[in-house]
Design a protein around this motif. Structure first.
Motif: not given
Length: 229
Positions: A65-92
């Motif tokens: 539960w909780d949207s951020l936890a759901i997204m984190a779980h799915l991102e770990e399970a699916h490498p092609s899932a929507l993620g954070w920006p690749a560039e470090p300053s943008a990602r931060a």
């Protein structure tokens, strides 16, 4: 196959975030919709053994539960899932503004509740000073993200990312209440509205039959059954 438990599409912004993440990530899932504040809605949510709120992701025996936890779980399970920006300053920056959305903007949430079926012109002067400040904060953040990292796409960081999932319901709130926005913020709202997944969700919201009077009337949080935290 995942199952996502959501509330009313018209009113539940956190349900929208989890659902939108799955759709933009092209991950297959089923939906269980539990209309909130109707009949046995609390018991139906509690049956999934989570925190008594939606959304809830069912993954086998797991309940997330909780949207951020759901997204984190799915991102770990699916490498092609929507993620954070690749560039470090943008990602931060993307992570920072997403965390700010997750934990803040309470006046905005209270005074501009998600209500996708209506268009209602609100002058900013009719809103509290706190809400007006938070609207300005959101639009400044959008402008900063677009100026520094927005080349190459319509998202806050160019390509669509988790940050856009977090702010898409805010963009839809601004459209619902027809708030006067600067050109860059208005452009971003239109970009969010034009996403096919958003169009699908909004149409489904319009087809729902439930009406929550306290949201339709924009009842202040202290007089409302809605918990914003």
């Amino acid at each position: 196959m995942y199952t996502l438990v959501i509330g009313n599409r018209n009113y539940s912004s956190w349900s929208l975030r989890a659902w939108l993440y799955l759709r933009l990530s092209d991950i297959a899932f089923d939906v269980v919709r539990i209309p909130l504040f109707t009949a046995d809605w609390r018991e139906r949510i509690d049956a999934y053994g989570a925190a008594g709120r939606v959304p809830i992701l069912l993954d086998g025996d797991l309940r997330i539960w909780d949207s951020l936890a759901i997204m984190a779980h799915l991102e770990e399970a699916h490498p092609s899932a929507l993620g954070w920006p690749a560039e470090p300053s943008a990602r931060a920056l993307a992570r920072s503004i997403s965390a700010e959305m997750h934990s803040g903007f309470m006046a905005l949430r209270d005074e501009l509740p998600q209500n996708l079926r209506v268009r209602r012109l609100l002058e900013r002067g009719a809103l509290s000073a706190a809400c007006q400040d938070q609207i300005e904060r959101v639009t400044r953040l959008w402008g900063e993200c677009r100026e520094r990292h927005g080349a190459g796409g319509d998202g806050l960081f160019g390509a669509w990312s988790i940050a856009d999932v977090m702010y898409a319901p805010v963009a839809l709130r601004f459209a619902t209440y027809e708030l006067a926005l600067d050109d860059e913020a208005a452009r971003y709202v239109r970009s969010v509205q034009s996403l096919p997944a958003i169009e699908e969700w909004v149409q489904a919201a319009k087809d729902e039959l439930e009406h929550l009077d306290f949201i339709d009337a924009r009842t202040p949080a202290e007089d409302s059954p809605l918990t914003l935290a």
